[in-house]
Design an enzyme around this catalytic site. Structure first.
Site, short mmCIF file in Angstrom:
data_model
loop_
_atom_site.label_atom_id
_atom_site.label_comp_id
_atom_site.label_asym_id
_atom_site.label_seq_id
_atom_site.Cartn_x
_atom_site.Cartn_y
_atom_site.Cartn_z
N CYS A 153 -19.42 -46.36 17.99
CA CYS A 153 -17.90 -45.74 18.12
C CYS A 153 -17.11 -46.30 17.49
O CYS A 153 -15.97 -45.52 16.67
CB CYS A 153 -17.82 -45.84 19.81
SG CYS A 153 -17.99 -47.55 20.32
N TYR A 154 -17.05 -47.55 17.28
CA TYR A 154 -16.01 -48.27 16.32
C TYR A 154 -16.22 -47.77 14.75
O TYR A 154 -15.25 -47.35 14.13
CB TYR A 154 -16.09 -49.78 16.22
CG TYR A 154 -15.60 -50.49 17.34
CD1 TYR A 154 -14.23 -50.30 17.82
CD2 TYR A 154 -16.29 -51.48 18.27
CE1 TYR A 154 -13.73 -50.94 18.71
CE2 TYR A 154 -15.76 -52.07 19.23
CZ TYR A 154 -14.21 -51.87 19.56
OH TYR A 154 -13.77 -52.59 20.50
#
Length: 350
Positions: A153-154
């Site tokens: 996600c990051y």
């Protein structure tokens, strides 16, 4: 219709996959696994889906590769790192296509994987076979992949905004700073003290400093884009919301600029983003005064991107927002499935 299965369907990303695949017009969810919920129906474990006919009959099972390979052509792995590879190996041998949401196949160098994940890679022979599942950048490779490593996600929130700028030589590869804030679901569905409501509510705190695990894939992909080794400063923060990521990126343009040079550089940056993402269905380039906001992407497969030039500091500030469970995980995995199968890329995601 493609028959699909989910191993590890009881976590947050697994639940999101269930939601998306139950509603997908060209996918049939034929198997879901969870050791703790084996024997119970999807509707019993996730009452929000109970009215879906498939959720009333589809039962969780123990994860057994041989049975899953008979039930599905494509298998999603929503498992912790280290565990996912144990299933990927036999599933690939049995002829399945695998989309892995863990970190097991994102990093191409087994030594780097060991450095960041503190154990030997469980299946290093598959690292060169895997395709990094960022559709906006690797669409052509995804089309022919047997093993897709869906990004973290990051990394999604950082790579999509930065890579076009690196590839066009608009920013320096050195000195990149990334600050990002994520909701508590990013930690997964687990009972740990740090993620209890009383510990998280009314609290904002950094973590994973100075070497968050996602740096391994972020720096790998930035280095490929820049054509040289890239090291960045990354500080993640936990904030008291359920889902969403907001990233702020501090970048140095290759050419120094002041107030008189802002307009010319702004045109180049705008042109760079339009060229990269102007036709992308899940990248929203914000215009005017608009800035990214997690509430505008929650539950969607969209990433918002905006930027500002600061002549006072000589920096370019780029911001992005995404839903960490959709564009940052399950939605992006389904997007890759759509490409893999030749479906409309937006199928089941709009």
């Amino acid at each position: 219709m493609k028959k699909v299965a989910i191993i590890g369907a009881s976590g947050y990303s697994g639940e999101e996959l269930v939601r998306l695949l139950l509603a997908h017009p060209q996918a049939e969810l034929t198997a879901v696994t969870s050791r703790q919920y084996a024997g119970q129906t999807v509707g019993q474990i996730f009452p929000k889906f109970a009215n879906h006919p498939r959720a009333q009959s589809l039962r969780f099972t123990e994860p057994k590769a041989e049975l899953l390979a008979k039930a599905a052509e494509i298998v999603f792995l929503a498992l912790p790192h280290g565990v996912a590879a144990e299933f990927a190996v036999p599933l690939l041998q049995l002829g399945c296509q695998v989309i892995d949401l863990s970190a097991d196949f994102r990093v191409k160098d087994a030594a780097v994987y060991k450095e960041f994940y503190a154990h030997d890679h469980p299946a290093p022979e598959l690292l060169l076979q895997s395709v990094y599942g960022l559709p906006e950048l690797y669409r052509s490779q995804i089309k022919n992949a047997s093993l897709i490593a869906s990004p973290g996600c990051y990394p999604t929130s950082i790579l999509l905004p930065i890579i076009p700028l690196l590839k066009t030589g608009l920013i320096k590869p050195a000195g990149i700073i990334a600050d990002a804030l994520t909701g508590v679901s990013g930690a997964g569905r687990k009972a740990e003290l740090d993620y209890l409501f009383v510990e998280c509510n009314e609290s904002v705190r950094p973590y994973g400093i100075p070497k968050h695990r996602h740096l391994s894939e972020i720096e790998q992909e930035l280095s490929l884009a820049a054509g040289e080794a890239v090291t960045i400063q990354f500080t993640p923060h936990l904030i008291p919301i359920n889902r969403g990521i907001l990233a702020t990126l501090y970048l140095a343009p290759v050419k120094h600029f002041d107030a008189s040079g802002v307009e010319e550089l702004a045109q180049k940056i705008s042109g760079c983003y339009q060229q990269a993402y102007g036709k992308e269905p899940f990248v929203r380039l914000l215009e005017g005064k608009a800035l990214p906001d997690t509430k505008n992407v929650e539950g969607t497969n969209v990433i918002e991107i905006a930027w500002r030039l600061d002549p006072r500091t000589g920096r370019l500030v780029v911001m992005s927002a995404e839903d960490n469970l959709v564009k940052g995980a399950s939605g992006q995995a389904v997007q890759s499935m759509n490409i893999l199968c030749g479906f409309p890329e937006t199928a089941g995601l709009l």
